[in-house]
Design a protein around this motif. Structure first.
Motif, PDB file in Angstrom:
ATOM      1  N   GLU A  57       1.422   5.397   1.883  1.00  0.00           N
ATOM      2  CA  GLU A  57       0.251   5.714   1.236  1.00  0.00           C
ATOM      3  C   GLU A  57      -0.400   6.954   1.707  1.00  0.00           C
ATOM      4  N   ARG A  58      -1.239   7.597   0.578  1.00  0.00           N
ATOM      5  CA  ARG A  58      -1.873   8.903   1.106  1.00  0.00           C
ATOM      6  C   ARG A  58      -3.175   9.114  -0.061  1.00  0.00           C
ATOM      7  N   ILE A  59      -3.999   9.852   0.464  1.00  0.00           N
ATOM      8  CA  ILE A  59      -5.102  10.137  -0.199  1.00  0.00           C
ATOM      9  C   ILE A  59      -4.833  10.912  -1.564  1.00  0.00           C
ATOM     10  N   CYS A  60      -5.416  10.463  -2.561  1.00  0.00           N
ATOM     11  CA  CYS A  60      -5.202  10.832  -3.913  1.00  0.00           C
ATOM     12  C   CYS A  60      -6.395  12.316  -4.373  1.00  0.00           C
ATOM     13  N   ARG A 100      -6.287   6.578  -3.944  1.00  0.00           N
ATOM     14  CA  ARG A 100      -4.979   6.564  -2.955  1.00  0.00           C
ATOM     15  C   ARG A 100      -3.969   6.672  -3.768  1.00  0.00           C
TER      16      ARG A 100
END
Length: 130
Positions: free
Chosen positions: A44-47, A32
């Motif tokens: 926050e976010r998915i990487c 993330r």
């Protein structure tokens, strides 16, 4: 899922102190991106590509562990990913050992600057290839 934290040089779960060192097989559960501000975590976010991290964001890895038969998640980020986990992963890979197959000791160590850092090391005799 139970989430491990690091407080005062110890791994903790809620109010239970586990200790400065744990041993577990590790599974990389995800990556993330986190965005921090003085008040704490603000984004926050998915990487999808860890080689393209936007300015102001930091890379975090979610590690799934098992302690005494109970599943936990430990999120590590920034220096712990770059300076501890990735070199450990590379060392295992160079020996053709999968991360999931190696019993690993994760230790919280004090640094000269006064903050805690993580150290990852194989538990000797615990690898399928030892």
């Amino acid at each position: 899922m139970r989430y491990l934290n690091i407080r005062n040089g110890q791994f903790t779960f809620i109010d239970k102190t586990i200790g400065p060192s744990i041993e577990s097989h590790i599974r990389l559960a995800g990556k993330r991106l986190l965005q921090w501000a003085p008040q704490g975590l603000v984004g926050e976010r998915i990487c999808h590509d860890e080689h393209e991290i936007p300015k102001g964001w930091t890379l975090a890895y979610d590690l799934d562990l098992e302690l005494d038969g109970v599943a936990y998640r430990l999120t590590i980020h920034d220096g712990a990913v770059k300076h501890a986990f990735k070199p450990y992963q590379a060392a295992l890979s160079s020996r053709n050992i999968r991360l999931e197959d190696q019993l690993t000791r994760i230790t919280i160590v004090d640094t000269p600057r006064g903050y805690a850092a993580l150290q990852f090391e194989p538990v000797l005799g615990a690898s399928l290839l030892d």
